[in-house]
Design an enzyme around this catalytic site. Structure first.
Site, PDB file in Angstrom:
ATOM      1  N   HIS A   1      13.254  25.215 -11.080  1.00 43.74           N
ATOM      2  CA  HIS A   1      12.460  25.880 -10.054  1.00 43.74           C
ATOM      3  C   HIS A   1      11.008  25.948 -10.520  1.00 43.74           C
ATOM      4  O   HIS A   1      10.740  26.054 -11.726  1.00 43.74           O
ATOM      5  CB  HIS A   1      12.945  27.313  -9.807  1.00 43.74           C
ATOM      6  CG  HIS A   1      14.081  27.428  -8.843  1.00 43.74           C
ATOM      7  ND1 HIS A   1      14.997  28.453  -8.898  1.00 43.74           N
ATOM      8  CD2 HIS A   1      14.445  26.676  -7.775  1.00 43.74           C
ATOM      9  CE1 HIS A   1      15.889  28.315  -7.928  1.00 43.74           C
ATOM     10  NE2 HIS A   1      15.573  27.234  -7.233  1.00 43.74           N
TER      11      HIS A   1
ATOM     12  N   CYS B   1      12.295  35.550 -11.389  1.00 41.56           N
ATOM     13  CA  CYS B   1      13.498  35.221 -10.605  1.00 41.56           C
ATOM     14  C   CYS B   1      14.156  36.473 -10.030  1.00 41.56           C
ATOM     15  O   CYS B   1      14.782  36.421  -8.959  1.00 41.56           O
ATOM     16  CB  CYS B   1      14.515  34.484 -11.475  1.00 41.56           C
ATOM     17  SG  CYS B   1      14.041  32.792 -11.889  1.00 41.56           S
TER      18      CYS B   1
END
Length: 704
Positions: free
Chosen positions: A168, A264
């Site tokens: 990511h 996150c």
């Protein structure tokens, strides 16, 4: 506390590593401590609450990664783009996050179900609100970026992720207040790094080392001058402090087991909108068609790898597999690229593989005039070895004089439009040149595997020993030479002086004498040392019979040059009986044309050596016209030049003792070329022996 900032978090009530969808999860299934995870999450929650408001979404059983709220979606103002998770393991989170956003009054945009996008994990706003950084490559698709730009009315800068550990964008990239950027450059491809460097000033870029990157230092939460992260080295903390940031470390090791950390675990849901910023996503998409034996040749894999390796993404729209072994397959592939320049680079390489537009998408080639002799317009299309056609006025026109590294010049003649490959120096004012990659296609063969094995000039499977491989190649080259000679074809040899030094001169001379060679290309040295050997018995002053240096032998080649210069030419030396044998002697006697291209290091030179580079190239090109086969014998520079002038379809054999040279010369993307790593003198000796076998009388065995 900054009451204007709000974050969304999800308690880790159901958190665990239940599956593997990234490298961090490998070996960690059910190895996370629930108590430690809760403790670490609560500490992060407490720190963020000291600086902003934290909202909570209700955790749900069966979706353990829901704790990573950064992937819920992307928020800007009152709008949110809901995530479309790549892995089925996380797709169950989508309805819960959608319900929360709608309950808070957000306008929710949903991407097509087959278009992955993983929210603020792969989309990070510049902290000044000027643009959106968007990642792609592992979880999110490039094609999602135009949707985001349109719905959120913001400029999107696409960045391709390269390292699967940083799957990511937020694992390796963290925009900070004041225009600073914390990031790990090796996680991105070169194009993306250039984009970053163009947007962020050097003094604002804080590039981190791998040791910090694997501790998820970039997976940080930035609130004004505070940066909250799992762990940072002393050096990184000092650099951030120098930039005016306070680092707060809070261990998140239990979440690292699932591939996440501070960023996150949070989603910033109050992102201000700048009114002067408008939608812009330079992502381009184009659908191409491939046809041929896509699977057994590996063509489809090469095409898809090429797209990804050049910063693009793809979607296979259709794939029709040939029903029988000899049948061809077809594929339609949607290609996306982050900019026009990247798209042009990808398409130009796909054209080399035979990719074409869909019939309904065919357009004429773009043409621009030559305004200065010898100078092409910017963005001109660079030609390859493959037969090429360009579309002009709705008609496909075959390009003449095909070669590498030229431009396609279009000229109106009495017989109609003429498309021709030309070197830059040969372009004339009044001509038009093809630019961009529109309206161009190459013609590729589509033979079956059996046809390729029997008809193409391709050699031997893996696993054959190098010694046997040389013998097999020699057998096939001999067969081709005999066939070409018998059919009145043309073989061109480009040779270096190593041919003479290794004792191959007599064998090459015999090939010329017996009609196997129709043109010879080389430099000053091949001719000088051939004549030195045949006039003085030495090569570079070494006795070719005994293999020892001759006293004063280092002057021999100069004496030979002087003698030939006195005669006026090599041909006159033959006429006068001074040169009585050797490669050059046989060329003169057999009327085989040769071209000797000079260089700055040449002694003499010989009167036949062409010291004008451009004229030498023209002579080479003339002699190469109509060639059926080219033998490249231990002459890297001359062979590279010859390879660039030669279109696809010409059989090529490169022989050199240096594997690097062979690889460079034989790797033309063509099955008609082969490299042989061996001593060139040995190769020529074996070749002559094999030709003897092919031409000797056939004796029928006598019955007893």
């Amino acid at each position: 506390m900054n009451s204007s900032l709000r974050f969304l978090m999800c308690p880790p009530d159901h958190y665990d590593v239940d599956y593997v969808i990234n490298p961090w999860m490998e070996g960690n299934i059910h190895k996370s401590s629930r108590d430690r995870a809760v403790d670490q999450w609560q500490k992060l929650h407490h720190i963020i609450k000291e600086h902003a408001i934290v909202d909570l979404v209700q955790p749900q059983p069966g979706v353990p990664d829901m704790v990573f709220t950064a992937n819920a979606g992307l928020v800007l103002g009152d709008n949110v783009v809901l995530s479309r998770f790549y892995h089925k393991e996380r797709q169950g989170e989508e309805p819960y996050f959608k319900a929360w956003f709608e309950s808070q009054g957000y306008t929710v945009y949903e991407l097509p179900k087959d278009l992955p996008f993983e929210g603020a994990g792969d989309a990070l706003l510049d902290r000044e609100g000027r643009w959106l950084w968007a990642g792609y490559g592992f979880r999110s698709e490039l094609d999602s970026h135009p949707y985001i730009a349109k719905w959120l009315d913001i400029e999107v800068i696409s960045l391709r992720l390269m390292d699967e550990r940083f799957y990511h964008l937020d694992t390796c990239f963290c925009p900070l207040s004041g225009g600073y950027l914390l990031y790990y450059p090796p996680a991105f491809d070169s194009y993306s790094n250039r984009m970053i460097e163009m947007r962020v000033a050097p003094e604002k870029r804080i590039a981190i080392a791998e040791a910090d990157a694997v501790n998820f230092a970039c997976n940080a939460v930035n609130i004004d001058s505070v940066v909250i992260m799992n762990k940072a080295s002393d050096n990184l903390k000092q650099r951030l402090a120098k930039a005016g940031f306070q680092v707060i470390e809070t261990p998140l090791t239990e979440f690292l087991k699932a591939g996440g950390a501070a960023k996150c675990l949070t989603l910033r849901v109050t992102e201000p909108v700048r009114s002067e910023v408008t939608a812009n996503a330079p992502v381009e998409s184009r659908t191409i068609r491939l046809e041929g034996h896509l699977l057994d040749t590996g063509l489809i894999n090469r095409a898809l790898d090429l797209i990804v390796e050049n910063s693009g993404s793809f979607q296979v729209l259709k794939f029709n597999l040939g029903e029988q072994r000899q049948s061809t397959s077809t594929a339609e592939v949607k290609v996306s690229a982050p900019s026009h320049d990247v798209m042009e680079s990808i398409i130009s390489q796909l054209i080399d593989l035979g990719a074409v537009d869909l019939p309904q998408d065919e357009r004429d080639a773009k043409l621009e005039p030559v305004l200065q002799a010898g100078v092409a317009p910017d963005d001109f299309y660079v030609t390859t070895i493959y037969p090429t056609e360009v579309r002009i006025n709705g008609e496909w026109v075959r390009v003449q004089n095909q070669r590498m590294d030229g431009a396609i010049a279009i000229k109106q003649t009495a017989d109609g439009l003429l498309a021709r490959c030309k070197l830059l120096r040969d372009l004339e004012v009044g001509e038009h040149v093809v630019v961009d990659v529109q309206g161009i296609r190459t013609i590729r063969k589509t033979e079956s595997r059996e046809q390729r094995n029997t008809q193409e000039f391709s050699f031997m499977s893996a696993g054959v020993s190098s010694e046997r491989r040389v013998e097999l190649v020699v057998e096939q080259v001999a067969w081709e030479l005999r066939k070409i000679r018998d059919q009145g074809g043309k073989v061109v040899v480009t040779a270096g002086p190593v041919v003479i030094h290794t004792g191959g001169g007599e064998h090459l001379a015999r090939l010329i004498r017996e009609g196997y060679v129709q043109a010879l290309l080389g430099g000053n040295a091949i001719a000088v040392h051939d004549m030195e050997q045949n006039m003085m018995g030495t090569s570079l002053g070494v006795d070719m019979q005994r293999g020892v240096a001759v006293r004063g032998g280092h002057r021999h080649h100069l004496k030979v040059i002087n003698t030939i210069r006195r005669c006026g030419s090599i041909a006159k030396a033959v006429e006068q009986g001074i040169l009585k044998s050797g490669v050059m002697y046989e060329c003169v006697r057999a009327g085989v044309p040769f071209s000797l291209a000079g260089s700055i290091r040449d002694d003499g030179p010989l009167p036949d050596t062409q010291m004008d580079l451009i004229k030498a190239q023209q002579e080479y090109a003339q002699l190469l016209e109509g060639a059926d086969m080219i033998l490249m014998l231990s002459s890297m520079l001359h062979s590279i030049g010859v390879g660039n002038m030669t279109p696809a379809g010409v059989k090529m054999v490169c022989v050199d003792i240096n594997p690097a040279v062979v690889t460079k010369l034989s790797d033309r993307g063509s099955v008609e070329s082969v490299g042989v790593v061996t001593d060139v003198g040995l190769f020529l000796s074996l070749l002559v022996q094999q030709l003897d076998r092919l031409t000797s009388p056939y004796h029928v065995a006598q019955m007893v």
